[in-house]
Design a protein around this motif. Structure first.
Motif, short mmCIF file in Angstrom:
data_model
loop_
_atom_site.label_atom_id
_atom_site.label_comp_id
_atom_site.label_asym_id
_atom_site.label_seq_id
_atom_site.Cartn_x
_atom_site.Cartn_y
_atom_site.Cartn_z
N THR A 115 0.86 -1.18 0.00
CA THR A 115 0.00 0.00 0.00
C THR A 115 0.90 1.23 0.00
O THR A 115 2.07 1.15 0.37
N LYS A 157 -4.83 1.10 4.63
CA LYS A 157 -3.53 1.78 4.59
C LYS A 157 -2.66 1.37 5.78
O LYS A 157 -1.44 1.56 5.75
N LEU A 173 1.09 3.19 -6.99
CA LEU A 173 -0.11 2.61 -6.40
C LEU A 173 0.19 1.25 -5.75
O LEU A 173 0.98 0.46 -6.27
N GLU A 177 -5.14 -0.09 -4.21
CA GLU A 177 -5.25 1.14 -5.01
C GLU A 177 -5.28 0.80 -6.50
O GLU A 177 -6.00 1.44 -7.28
N TYR A 181 -9.47 1.09 -5.26
CA TYR A 181 -9.65 1.83 -4.01
C TYR A 181 -8.98 3.20 -4.14
O TYR A 181 -8.00 3.36 -4.86
N HIS A 182 -9.54 4.18 -3.44
CA HIS A 182 -9.07 5.56 -3.55
C HIS A 182 -7.63 5.68 -3.06
O HIS A 182 -7.25 5.08 -2.06
N ASN A 183 -6.84 6.47 -3.76
CA ASN A 183 -5.43 6.60 -3.40
C ASN A 183 -5.23 7.32 -2.08
O ASN A 183 -4.30 7.02 -1.33
N ALA A 185 -7.74 7.82 0.56
CA ALA A 185 -8.37 7.03 1.63
C ALA A 185 -8.68 7.80 2.91
O ALA A 185 -8.57 7.28 4.01
N SER A 194 -11.75 5.05 -6.19
CA SER A 194 -11.35 6.05 -7.18
C SER A 194 -12.49 6.26 -8.17
O SER A 194 -13.37 5.40 -8.32
#
Length: 195
Positions: A115, A157, A173, A177, A181-183, A185, A194
């Motif tokens: 991550t 994370k 990434l 990610e 998934y949103h970078n 978070a 995302s």
């Protein structure tokens, strides 16, 4: 919270779209690794002046810190008033002597999981390399022997079974990610996925 009413102060600590649980749900991809502490090590490398590796016995001699805080999972649960303990990330950053060009970090974990975080998110007073929860060693399914602990971000994370930190000039990434998934978070912004 299992029928328990939340105080106004507690309600203010729950990000949008989250519910409170007293449990600590177990979520991960793949199996729980079996760790031999005699062979375990942790690497700090990348855009640093002093890359280094430490063993478990060396980790246990490092300065320690306790953090009392709330944690939030992208799957919508929040656990209030948790207690984690471990080595403050600032100690690792001091030993590594980051180069001025280091702006990001990738956490490398067992079984190839990664991550990523910006350095300014990692370098926070409540970020730990955590080995203890609620006064006891982490349970295997929660990341024993060591997990990254980044409570201001969704909990993926806070990577379990961490084995290294790679410092980078540019962002790269991580596992979730890359899968949408949103970078960033940030639970308070509901940065789950995302666009």
């Amino acid at each position: 919270m299992g029928g328990t009413k939340l105080s106004d102060e507690q309600k203010c600590r729950v990000p949008p779209g989250q519910y409170v649980t007293e449990k600590w749900p177990v979520l991960h991809y793949g199996s729980v690794p079996h760790t031999d502490l005699a062979k375990w090590d942790f690497k700090v490398f990348g855009d640093v002046a002093s890359p280094f590796t430490f063993r478990w016995d060396e980790f246990k001699l490092m300065p320690r810190k306790q953090v009392h805080t709330d944690i939030h999972c992208v799957t919508r649960w929040t656990k209030l008033d948790t207690d984690f303990e471990g080595v403050p990330i600032q100690h690792i950053l001091e030993l590594a002597q980051l180069k001025p060009t280091a702006k990001f970090v990738v956490a490398h974990c067992e079984q190839g999981y990664t991550t990523n975080l910006p350095l300014e998110v990692l370098d926070d007073d409540d970020v730990l390399l955590a080995d203890t929860f609620d006064g006891k060693p982490l349970e295997a399914e929660h990341g024993w022997p060591l997990r990254l602990f980044v409570p201001k971000r969704y909990f993926w994370k806070s990577a379990k079974w961490i084995r290294g930190l790679e410092f980078l000039v540019q962002d790269r990434l991580g596992f979730w990610e890359r899968y949408g998934y949103h970078n960033s978070a940030d639970p308070w912004q509901e940065e789950r996925f995302s666009e």
